[in-house]
Design a protein around this motif. Sequence first.
Motif, PDB file in Angstrom:
ATOM      1  N   ILE A  40     -29.894  64.658 -38.441  1.00  0.00           N
ATOM      2  CA  ILE A  40     -30.262  63.394 -37.815  1.00  0.00           C
ATOM      3  C   ILE A  40     -30.055  62.312 -38.857  1.00  0.00           C
ATOM      4  O   ILE A  40     -30.591  62.413 -39.964  1.00  0.00           O
ATOM      5  CB  ILE A  40     -31.729  63.397 -37.336  1.00  0.00           C
ATOM      6  CG1 ILE A  40     -31.974  64.615 -36.432  1.00  0.00           C
ATOM      7  CG2 ILE A  40     -32.068  62.110 -36.624  1.00  0.00           C
ATOM      8  CD1 ILE A  40     -33.445  64.818 -36.090  1.00  0.00           C
TER       9      ILE A  40
ATOM     10  N   TYR B  26     -29.375  57.928 -39.917  1.00  0.00           N
ATOM     11  CA  TYR B  26     -29.647  56.520 -39.545  1.00  0.00           C
ATOM     12  C   TYR B  26     -28.455  55.951 -38.782  1.00  0.00           C
ATOM     13  O   TYR B  26     -28.614  55.256 -37.797  1.00  0.00           O
ATOM     14  CB  TYR B  26     -29.891  55.712 -40.817  1.00  0.00           C
ATOM     15  CG  TYR B  26     -30.481  54.349 -40.588  1.00  0.00           C
ATOM     16  CD1 TYR B  26     -31.860  54.191 -40.464  1.00  0.00           C
ATOM     17  CD2 TYR B  26     -29.678  53.222 -40.511  1.00  0.00           C
ATOM     18  CE1 TYR B  26     -32.420  52.940 -40.259  1.00  0.00           C
ATOM     19  CE2 TYR B  26     -30.219  51.968 -40.309  1.00  0.00           C
ATOM     20  CZ  TYR B  26     -31.593  51.824 -40.181  1.00  0.00           C
ATOM     21  OH  TYR B  26     -32.137  50.605 -39.975  1.00  0.00           O
ATOM     22  N   ASP B  27     -27.238  56.257 -39.258  1.00  0.00           N
ATOM     23  CA  ASP B  27     -26.025  55.896 -38.509  1.00  0.00           C
ATOM     24  C   ASP B  27     -24.897  56.834 -38.905  1.00  0.00           C
ATOM     25  O   ASP B  27     -25.090  57.733 -39.737  1.00  0.00           O
ATOM     26  CB  ASP B  27     -25.658  54.415 -38.684  1.00  0.00           C
ATOM     27  CG  ASP B  27     -25.288  54.069 -40.113  1.00  0.00           C
ATOM     28  OD1 ASP B  27     -24.705  54.925 -40.797  1.00  0.00           O
ATOM     29  OD2 ASP B  27     -25.593  52.936 -40.535  1.00  0.00           O
TER      30      ASP B  27
ATOM     31  N   VAL C  12     -27.538  63.421 -33.858  1.00  0.00           N
ATOM     32  CA  VAL C  12     -28.065  62.191 -33.268  1.00  0.00           C
ATOM     33  C   VAL C  12     -28.197  61.149 -34.373  1.00  0.00           C
ATOM     34  O   VAL C  12     -28.547  61.483 -35.509  1.00  0.00           O
ATOM     35  CB  VAL C  12     -29.417  62.434 -32.542  1.00  0.00           C
ATOM     36  CG1 VAL C  12     -30.420  63.069 -33.456  1.00  0.00           C
ATOM     37  CG2 VAL C  12     -29.991  61.150 -31.966  1.00  0.00           C
ATOM     38  N   THR C  13     -27.857  59.909 -34.059  1.00  0.00           N
ATOM     39  CA  THR C  13     -28.097  58.807 -34.995  1.00  0.00           C
ATOM     40  C   THR C  13     -29.192  57.917 -34.420  1.00  0.00           C
ATOM     41  O   THR C  13     -29.165  57.577 -33.239  1.00  0.00           O
ATOM     42  CB  THR C  13     -26.834  57.959 -35.244  1.00  0.00           C
ATOM     43  OG1 THR C  13     -26.408  57.382 -34.019  1.00  0.00           O
ATOM     44  CG2 THR C  13     -25.726  58.796 -35.830  1.00  0.00           C
ATOM     45  N   ILE C  14     -30.163  57.586 -35.262  1.00  0.00           N
ATOM     46  CA  ILE C  14     -31.308  56.760 -34.837  1.00  0.00           C
ATOM     47  C   ILE C  14     -31.516  55.665 -35.888  1.00  0.00           C
ATOM     48  O   ILE C  14     -31.822  55.986 -37.038  1.00  0.00           O
ATOM     49  CB  ILE C  14     -32.603  57.605 -34.727  1.00  0.00           C
ATOM     50  CG1 ILE C  14     -32.384  58.814 -33.817  1.00  0.00           C
ATOM     51  CG2 ILE C  14     -33.765  56.753 -34.221  1.00  0.00           C
ATOM     52  CD1 ILE C  14     -33.557  59.798 -33.819  1.00  0.00           C
TER      53      ILE C  14
ATOM     54  N   ASN D 170     -33.789  53.954 -37.008  1.00  0.00           N
ATOM     55  CA  ASN D 170     -35.195  53.694 -37.379  1.00  0.00           C
ATOM     56  C   ASN D 170     -35.747  54.922 -38.081  1.00  0.00           C
ATOM     57  O   ASN D 170     -35.762  56.019 -37.509  1.00  0.00           O
ATOM     58  CB  ASN D 170     -36.011  53.364 -36.122  1.00  0.00           C
ATOM     59  CG  ASN D 170     -37.464  53.039 -36.474  1.00  0.00           C
ATOM     60  OD1 ASN D 170     -38.231  53.940 -36.829  1.00  0.00           O
ATOM     61  ND2 ASN D 170     -37.816  51.775 -36.396  1.00  0.00           N
TER      62      ASN D 170
ATOM     63  N   THR E 266     -38.682  56.858 -36.494  1.00  0.00           N
ATOM     64  CA  THR E 266     -38.291  57.649 -35.323  1.00  0.00           C
ATOM     65  C   THR E 266     -37.523  58.895 -35.742  1.00  0.00           C
ATOM     66  O   THR E 266     -37.652  59.960 -35.129  1.00  0.00           O
ATOM     67  CB  THR E 266     -37.458  56.789 -34.360  1.00  0.00           C
ATOM     68  OG1 THR E 266     -38.134  55.547 -34.142  1.00  0.00           O
ATOM     69  CG2 THR E 266     -37.278  57.488 -33.022  1.00  0.00           C
ATOM     70  N   ILE E 267     -36.741  58.761 -36.831  1.00  0.00           N
ATOM     71  CA  ILE E 267     -36.059  59.947 -37.357  1.00  0.00           C
ATOM     72  C   ILE E 267     -37.099  60.991 -37.786  1.00  0.00           C
ATOM     73  O   ILE E 267     -36.978  62.180 -37.471  1.00  0.00           O
ATOM     74  CB  ILE E 267     -35.157  59.570 -38.552  1.00  0.00           C
ATOM     75  CG1 ILE E 267     -33.978  58.728 -38.065  1.00  0.00           C
ATOM     76  CG2 ILE E 267     -34.655  60.829 -39.266  1.00  0.00           C
ATOM     77  CD1 ILE E 267     -33.078  58.219 -39.185  1.00  0.00           C
TER      78      ILE E 267
ATOM     79  N   ALA F 211     -38.392  62.687 -34.834  1.00  0.00           N
ATOM     80  CA  ALA F 211     -37.394  63.613 -34.272  1.00  0.00           C
ATOM     81  C   ALA F 211     -37.334  64.906 -35.065  1.00  0.00           C
ATOM     82  O   ALA F 211     -37.207  65.993 -34.504  1.00  0.00           O
ATOM     83  CB  ALA F 211     -36.029  62.933 -34.232  1.00  0.00           C
TER      84      ALA F 211
ATOM     85  N   SER G  25     -33.304  66.052 -41.784  1.00  0.00           N
ATOM     86  CA  SER G  25     -32.824  64.768 -42.270  1.00  0.00           C
ATOM     87  C   SER G  25     -33.318  64.534 -43.686  1.00  0.00           C
ATOM     88  O   SER G  25     -34.099  65.330 -44.239  1.00  0.00           O
ATOM     89  CB  SER G  25     -33.297  63.630 -41.356  1.00  0.00           C
ATOM     90  OG  SER G  25     -32.604  62.433 -41.671  1.00  0.00           O
TER      91      SER G  25
END
Length: 301
Positions: free
Chosen positions: A196, A198-199, A223-225, A227, A230-231, A234, A242
């Motif tokens: 996971i 950030y981008d 998945v990219t998040i 925030n 929120t990571i 997740a 992560s």
Amino acid sequence: MINLEWYRSFIAVYQSRTMTSAADILCLTQPAVSQHINALESVLGTKLFDRMPRKMAPTEEGKVLYTRVVESINILESTTNEYHQERTNPKSIIKIGTPNEFFFEKILGCLDVINCIYRISFVSSESLLEKLENGKIDVAITTKKESYNKRIEYKKIFTEDFVLVQSTKSGSSLKEFTDNNKEQPSEALLLQQNWISYDTELPIIRSYWRDAFRSRPAITPIVTIPNLHTIAKAVEIDKGVSILPSYICQNAIDAGRLEVVNASKNTVSSNDIFISYRKEDLKNKDIALFEEALFNKARGA
DNA sequence: CGTCGTGTTCGTTTTGAGAC
DNA sequence: GTCTCAAAACGAACACGACG
């Protein structure tokens, strides 16, 4: 045409139960208050009080009206008082541009140190300097120090340490696969994980990989998040692994929801965080106080 | 643009009536 | 007698239009 003074008189009579004491509260005479109540009853077409001997008893309509208007009138009065206070004793305004997550963890708790007004904006590191120079923000929290710019003052306030984390709910702990007490999983094992990020540029993961394996991560995040909190969430629910700043996930680690996979400090990458502002604001005492408060907060003082 | 007259609004003072 | 509300009379402040 409704006059808001009528409502002030209505509320004062409702609360004091006599016109005379309401008049005292409002610094009016009793007939003036009486006229207000009569005018309001006339406009609304309903009786708001029963005139009893030595007291005014609110009718059911009066009670309903009171419930509906008292909050609004109080807000109007307090707004007027605040506006007057601000006009006669204006507070200075500090506009802060900061990463969302750093603001939540490190800045929010020290805002009350200075008696001023804050305007917070969550902006990307790329646009921080430009906004600082053109006055859209007064203070920037940034991970990059562009020392070529002589108009901006930088001061290091914090060093963020990164940790590789996975969920404690995960069926296979990466720690168990650690090779020969190296205190971190092998690169091959990490490449097999669901990541996971950030981008898609893998900003934190790439830095970690460089320090740990002297190579670039061949990872496509599941998945990219954008925030970090929120990571962390997740990862907690085992959507993947992560790499996060330790201050973001320390609570979850302490509570046993997240597990740090790498234990050696040698393999944890880190990043400096700076406070920056225009050099012309070097003598701004509010900014100096804010910097001091943030400096202490970031170090847990 | 400044002055004046008029009407309106909103307050005060005075007074009266009723209840305790 | 005291307290309260209501009504009447009055005055100050203000808005507005007419006029020079």
